[in-house]
Write a protein that holds these residues in place. Structure first.
Motif, PDB file in Angstrom:
ATOM      1  N   ARG A  13     -47.293 -22.664   0.290  1.00 16.79           N
ATOM      2  CA  ARG A  13     -46.387 -22.612   1.139  1.00 16.79           C
ATOM      3  C   ARG A  13     -45.488 -23.769   1.167  1.00 16.79           C
ATOM      4  O   ARG A  13     -44.695 -24.289   1.406  1.00 16.79           O
TER       5      ARG A  13
ATOM      6  N   CYS B  27     -54.287 -22.274  11.571  1.00 11.03           N
ATOM      7  CA  CYS B  27     -54.244 -22.336  10.181  1.00 11.03           C
ATOM      8  C   CYS B  27     -56.107 -21.789  10.393  1.00 11.03           C
ATOM      9  O   CYS B  27     -56.885 -22.397  11.000  1.00 11.03           O
TER      10      CYS B  27
ATOM     11  N   PHE C 289     -58.547 -32.379  12.738  1.00  6.17           N
ATOM     12  CA  PHE C 289     -57.550 -31.251  11.741  1.00  6.17           C
ATOM     13  C   PHE C 289     -56.485 -32.128  12.238  1.00  6.17           C
ATOM     14  O   PHE C 289     -56.161 -32.450  12.654  1.00  6.17           O
TER      15      PHE C 289
ATOM     16  N   GLY D  92     -56.610 -23.935   1.318  1.00  2.00           N
ATOM     17  CA  GLY D  92     -55.672 -24.121   0.580  1.00  2.00           C
ATOM     18  C   GLY D  92     -53.916 -23.836  -0.187  1.00  2.00           C
ATOM     19  O   GLY D  92     -53.982 -22.885   0.568  1.00  2.00           O
TER      20      GLY D  92
ATOM     21  N   ILE E  70     -49.095 -29.656   3.859  1.00  2.00           N
ATOM     22  CA  ILE E  70     -48.826 -29.587   5.291  1.00  2.00           C
ATOM     23  C   ILE E  70     -50.425 -28.832   6.510  1.00  2.00           C
ATOM     24  O   ILE E  70     -51.196 -28.375   6.054  1.00  2.00           O
ATOM     25  N   HIS E  71     -50.541 -29.601   7.568  1.00  2.00           N
ATOM     26  CA  HIS E  71     -51.370 -29.176   8.170  1.00  2.00           C
ATOM     27  C   HIS E  71     -51.268 -28.971   9.276  1.00  2.00           C
ATOM     28  O   HIS E  71     -50.513 -29.137  10.186  1.00  2.00           O
ATOM     29  N   CYS E  72     -50.813 -27.294   9.121  1.00  6.23           N
ATOM     30  CA  CYS E  72     -50.372 -26.068  10.227  1.00  6.23           C
ATOM     31  C   CYS E  72     -51.177 -25.827  11.244  1.00  6.23           C
ATOM     32  O   CYS E  72     -52.929 -26.044  10.831  1.00  6.23           O
TER      33      CYS E  72
ATOM     34  N   HIS F  93     -45.112 -18.751   2.953  1.00 11.88           N
ATOM     35  CA  HIS F  93     -45.232 -18.788   4.007  1.00 11.88           C
ATOM     36  C   HIS F  93     -44.526 -19.573   5.108  1.00 11.88           C
ATOM     37  O   HIS F  93     -44.177 -20.583   4.833  1.00 11.88           O
TER      38      HIS F  93
ATOM     39  N   CYS G  40     -54.043 -28.800   1.545  1.00  6.76           N
ATOM     40  CA  CYS G  40     -52.487 -28.445   1.708  1.00  6.76           C
ATOM     41  C   CYS G  40     -51.375 -29.841   1.604  1.00  6.76           C
ATOM     42  O   CYS G  40     -51.671 -31.118   1.452  1.00  6.76           O
TER      43      CYS G  40
HETATM   44  S1  SF4 Z   1     -51.271 -22.216   6.922  1.00  8.86           S
HETATM   45 FE1  SF4 Z   1     -51.494 -22.624   4.629  1.00  8.86          FE
HETATM   46  S2  SF4 Z   1     -50.651 -24.678   4.312  1.00  8.86           S
HETATM   47 FE2  SF4 Z   1     -51.172 -24.082   6.383  1.00  8.86          FE
HETATM   48  S3  SF4 Z   1     -52.701 -25.801   6.753  1.00  8.86           S
HETATM   49 FE3  SF4 Z   1     -53.253 -23.183   6.761  1.00  8.86          FE
HETATM   50  S4  SF4 Z   1     -54.317 -23.000   3.909  1.00  8.86           S
HETATM   51 FE4  SF4 Z   1     -52.721 -25.201   4.688  1.00  8.86          FE
END
Ligand code: SF4
Ligand SMILES: *Cc1c(COP(=O)(O)O)cnc(C)c1O
Length: 334
Positions: free
Chosen positions: A192, A123, A48, A161, A118-120, A221, A116
């Motif tokens: 987000r 997630c 990821f 997403g 951003i990549h959290c 979020h 997305c």
């Molecule tokens: S938490 Fe939300 S914004 Fe962050 S990677 Fe996952 S789906 Fe995307």
């Protein structure tokens, strides 16, 4: 850091330009923050990839290896453990047509896009098979047909997403199709973007949203007060003054917001932006994110302190998502 923008008609909007210029290299991110010494603590070739817009990086504190925003996006070597699951909340069992999750009564969740801004790292959908589960080329037909056929569904939740990664034209077409389904009354957008790319909340989007016949809610979020600086607060206030209900959900994350002080500041900052806290999620046991896990006893203890400090409407509901349950499962505090 500012990028020079030379926009002509037909060019991508500002937010699209910013998204295309987001940081995708851990080395660049650490260099920007003066934290090159962390390079040997990174996960190698994470499945990821790192993705973070510069607007989000600007809110991180330079030289702080424990910055709560940095920890959310940096692929740490602690990710390389086999514990955790790839489908922690049973999404794949709840899928009716590609991208449509009908888990709970009266409401459905549409995985609008796999992308997305951003990549959290925490997630819960980081392993979600978007390629095979996404409505292909934004073909909403099977999902729309399902919605037409189920008149007990009153609310559509756009999730992903991040649905706001779609441009205004695509969103407008999807909204128009949804508006024709007579029994749909409520539209909910889980996003987000007001927090990680506030320029996405542009005038055109506001106009589109204002014209909808739906009662519309944004569930944003944010996990930490530092995510909400002036630009984000302004974008949220603009949404609020357009008649959109604003709620926030967070994930309780070790090292990021696992203290009553952090959560109290977050609630206060949200309220200043016109947003009420909704859910505080226990971490879903997702593979690669288990180092963020907070024990339930500790979570209850933290939330009890938050309750004593704030009015009830600023206290989020502590929940856990269990596969197969009829709703999120509340964790009751004493
Ligand atoms: S938490 Fe939300 S914004 Fe962050 S990677 Fe996952 S789906 Fe995307
Ligand atoms: C979380 C979730 C919802 C929304 O639940 P609420 O309690 O209404 O916020 C709906 N569908 C799915 C599949 C979900 O995961």
């Amino acid at each position: 850091m500012h990028t020079i923008k030379l926009l002509k008609a037909g060019d991508p909007a500002d937010w699209q330009f910013e998204l295309a210029n987001a940081i995708t290299s851990a080395d660049e991110l650490l260099y920007e923050l003066g934290l090159e010494q962390l390079e040997n603590k990174l996960a190698h070739n994470p499945d990821f990839r790192l993705l973070v817009p510069r607007a989000f990086v600007k809110k991180m504190q330079k030289g702080n290896a424990d910055d709560p925003l940095l920890l959310q996006v940096l692929p740490a070597s602690s990710e390389n453990t086999p514990s955790g699951l790839t489908d922690p909340v049973g999404d794949l069992n709840a899928m009716t047509t590609p991208g449509l999750l009908h888990k709970y009564k009266g409401r459905v969740l549409l995985v609008t896009t796999g992308a997305c801004a951003i990549h959290c790292r925490y997630c819960f959908r980081r392993h979600f098979p978007y390629a095979s589960s996404n409505p292909r080329k934004h073909d909403w037909k099977p999902a729309l047909e399902y919605l037409y056929a189920h008149d007990d569904i009153h609310e559509v939740i756009l999730s992903g997403g991040d649905p706001l990664v779609l441009d205004n034209a695509k969103l407008g077409r999807l909204f128009a199709a949804l508006e024709q389904i007579p029994h749909l009354q409520w539209l909910r957008i889980h996003t987000r973007l007001p927090v990680v790319l506030p320029s996405r909340i542009d005038d055109e989007l506001i106009t589109i949203l204002q014209k909808l016949r739906f009662r519309t809610t944004f569930v944003i979020h944010a996990n930490h007060a530092n995510e909400l600086m002036m630009d984000e607060v302004e974008a949220l206030q603009q949404l609020g003054s357009s008649g959109i209900t604003l709620l926030n959900q967070s994930v309780l994350l070790k090292g990021v917001n696992d203290s009553s002080t952090a959560l109290i500041s977050l609630s206060k900052r949200l309220y200043q932006a016109g947003v009420l806290p909704y859910y505080l999620h226990m971490l879903d046991p997702v593979q690669g994110a288990m180092h963020f896990d907070v024990q339930q006893d500790r979570a209850i203890e933290i939330l009890d302190t938050v309750k004593q400090a704030l009015p009830g409407y600023l206290v989020p509901r502590l929940v856990r998502e269990k596969p197969g349950e009829a709703s999120k499962t509340a964790i009751f505090t004493i």
